[in-house]
Write a protein that holds these residues in place. Structure first.
Motif, mmCIF file in Angstrom:
data_model
loop_
_atom_site.group_PDB
_atom_site.id
_atom_site.type_symbol
_atom_site.label_atom_id
_atom_site.label_comp_id
_atom_site.label_asym_id
_atom_site.label_seq_id
_atom_site.Cartn_x
_atom_site.Cartn_y
_atom_site.Cartn_z
ATOM 1 N N VAL A 22 1.096 18.040 90.835
ATOM 2 C CA VAL A 22 0.418 16.776 91.113
ATOM 3 C C VAL A 22 0.332 16.562 92.620
ATOM 4 O O VAL A 22 1.335 16.683 93.336
ATOM 5 N N VAL A 23 -0.867 16.279 93.112
ATOM 6 C CA VAL A 23 -1.059 16.034 94.540
ATOM 7 C C VAL A 23 -1.822 14.733 94.712
ATOM 8 O O VAL A 23 -2.558 14.314 93.825
ATOM 9 N N CYS A 24 -1.621 14.080 95.870
ATOM 10 C CA CYS A 24 -2.299 12.804 96.125
ATOM 11 C C CYS A 24 -3.333 12.984 97.236
ATOM 12 O O CYS A 24 -3.082 13.702 98.210
ATOM 13 N N VAL A 25 -4.474 12.328 97.100
ATOM 14 C CA VAL A 25 -5.483 12.296 98.155
ATOM 15 C C VAL A 25 -5.776 10.830 98.469
ATOM 16 O O VAL A 25 -6.226 10.087 97.592
ATOM 17 N N THR A 26 -5.478 10.402 99.695
ATOM 18 C CA THR A 26 -5.749 9.002 100.055
ATOM 19 C C THR A 26 -7.189 8.843 100.543
ATOM 20 O O THR A 26 -7.770 9.787 101.074
ATOM 21 N N GLU A 94 3.800 16.478 94.935
ATOM 22 C CA GLU A 94 4.483 17.379 95.869
ATOM 23 C C GLU A 94 3.738 17.542 97.185
ATOM 24 O O GLU A 94 4.292 18.017 98.162
ATOM 25 N N CYS A 95 2.494 17.116 97.206
ATOM 26 C CA CYS A 95 1.725 17.216 98.451
ATOM 27 C C CYS A 95 0.805 16.004 98.563
ATOM 28 O O CYS A 95 0.334 15.494 97.546
ATOM 29 N N VAL A 96 0.586 15.549 99.796
ATOM 30 C CA VAL A 96 -0.326 14.422 100.030
ATOM 31 C C VAL A 96 -1.335 14.803 101.106
ATOM 32 O O VAL A 96 -0.957 15.287 102.174
ATOM 33 N N PHE A 97 -2.619 14.609 100.800
ATOM 34 C CA PHE A 97 -3.681 14.750 101.802
ATOM 35 C C PHE A 97 -4.053 13.338 102.230
ATOM 36 O O PHE A 97 -4.601 12.572 101.424
ATOM 37 N N HIS A 98 -3.732 12.980 103.479
ATOM 38 C CA HIS A 98 -4.002 11.621 103.941
ATOM 39 C C HIS A 98 -5.307 11.598 104.729
ATOM 40 O O HIS A 98 -5.350 11.972 105.905
ATOM 41 N N VAL A 134 8.107 14.065 99.214
ATOM 42 C CA VAL A 134 6.927 14.938 99.199
ATOM 43 C C VAL A 134 7.195 16.159 100.081
ATOM 44 O O VAL A 134 7.752 16.038 101.169
ATOM 45 N N LYS A 135 6.798 17.347 99.587
ATOM 46 C CA LYS A 135 7.105 18.572 100.342
ATOM 47 C C LYS A 135 6.147 18.791 101.510
ATOM 48 O O LYS A 135 6.504 19.358 102.533
ATOM 49 N N ARG A 136 4.889 18.402 101.356
ATOM 50 C CA ARG A 136 3.920 18.688 102.420
ATOM 51 C C ARG A 136 2.921 17.539 102.567
ATOM 52 O O ARG A 136 2.428 17.016 101.561
ATOM 53 N N VAL A 137 2.642 17.175 103.825
ATOM 54 C CA VAL A 137 1.657 16.119 104.094
ATOM 55 C C VAL A 137 0.600 16.685 105.037
ATOM 56 O O VAL A 137 0.932 17.279 106.065
ATOM 57 N N VAL A 138 -0.658 16.528 104.655
ATOM 58 C CA VAL A 138 -1.764 16.977 105.510
ATOM 59 C C VAL A 138 -2.527 15.732 105.961
ATOM 60 O O VAL A 138 -2.931 14.922 105.133
ATOM 61 N N ILE A 139 -2.673 15.556 107.279
ATOM 62 C CA ILE A 139 -3.350 14.364 107.796
ATOM 63 C C ILE A 139 -4.619 14.772 108.535
ATOM 64 O O ILE A 139 -4.570 15.646 109.404
ATOM 65 N N THR A 140 -5.748 14.150 108.187
ATOM 66 C CA THR A 140 -6.975 14.455 108.938
ATOM 67 C C THR A 140 -6.948 13.677 110.245
ATOM 68 O O THR A 140 -6.762 12.470 110.251
#
Ligand SMILES: NC(=O)c1ccc[n+]([C@@H]2O[C@H](COP(=O)([O-])OP(=O)(O)OC[C@H]3O[C@@H](n4cnc5c(N)ncnc54)[C@H](OP(=O)(O)O)[C@@H]3O)[C@@H](O)[C@H]2O)c1
Length: 187
Positions: A22-26, A94-98, A134-140
């Motif tokens: 499961v991953v989140c995209v804001t 486990e991962c979030v794309f912000h 959360v294991k990994r966060v990616v921020i634009t």
């Protein structure tokens, strides 16, 4: 032909690795985030997408219409300006794309209209990520963070992670908007 077969088997391999994850995209309704949601669904992930109003069809129809969305996309209400607003969407991911951020090209009051949501909002999201381990966060980021540094940008120049905009140049050439976009990186 061989390349196509290889591509197909890579996608299948990726899908089996993603199954159940499961991953989140804001800011899921936005331009970049919508593509991230699509690519994640195509690869077999379960996606928690955040929008400001899940009941607004104008912001959500294109997400609900994606392949896999019926079974693996859940939309949550979340606003960058509300503390804890992202907790529910990020819990269990486990991962979030912000990618949620105000994006304006003309603006009267950059501090109120842009900085508050961009900086406090990102901190809100990061706090929710911490709570959920959360294991990994990616921020634009914004291109304004790297574009204005006075260096030449000819075809032979490589733009890499050492490039940052210079606040004084942003102020001079682009006014307050770009200046404020990079100020938080200095602080
Ligand atoms: N597009 C590009 O080429 C590009 C290039 C470099 C960097 N970026 C960066 O990537 C990020 C996304 O850009 P984009 O082009 O995809 O922008 P966009 O289409 O305008 O999407 C931005 C998203 O942020 C959401 N948002 C804005 N204010 C919010 C708030 N207060 N609370 C919650 N959500 C909020 C918007 O939600 P609503 O739909 O509810 O308004 C929208 O879904 C930005 O940080 C931008 O600077 C974009």
């Amino acid at each position: 032909m061989a390349e196509k077969q290889q591509e197909g088997s890579n996608v299948e391999e990726g899908s089996s690795r993603a199954a159940g994850k499961v991953v989140c995209v804001t800011g899921a309704s936005g331009y970049i985030a919508s593509w991230i949601v699509k690519l994640l669904l195509d690869r077999g992930y379960t996606v928690h997408g955040t929008v400001r109003d899940t009941a607004d069809p104008d912001k959500t129809w294109h997400l609900r219409a994606l392949d896999g969305a019926n079974d693996r996309l859940q939309l949550f209400n979340a606003n960058l300006l509300e503390e804890g607003s992202f907790d529910a969407a990020i819990d269990g991911c486990e991962c979030v794309f912000h990618a949620a951020s105000p994006v304006f090209f003309t603006i009267k009051d950059p501090k109120a209209e842009l900085l508050e949501a961009a900086v406090s909002g990102t901190l809100n999201v990061l706090r929710s990520c911490k709570k959920a381990s959360v294991k990994r966060v990616v921020i634009t980021s914004s291109m304004a963070a790297v574009t204005f540094n006075g260096k030449p940008r000819t075809p032979d120049v490589i733009v890499d992670e050492t490039w940052f905009s210079v606040p004084e140049l942003c102020e001079k050439h682009q006014g307050h908007l770009l200046h404020t976009l990079i100020l938080p990186m200095d602080g």
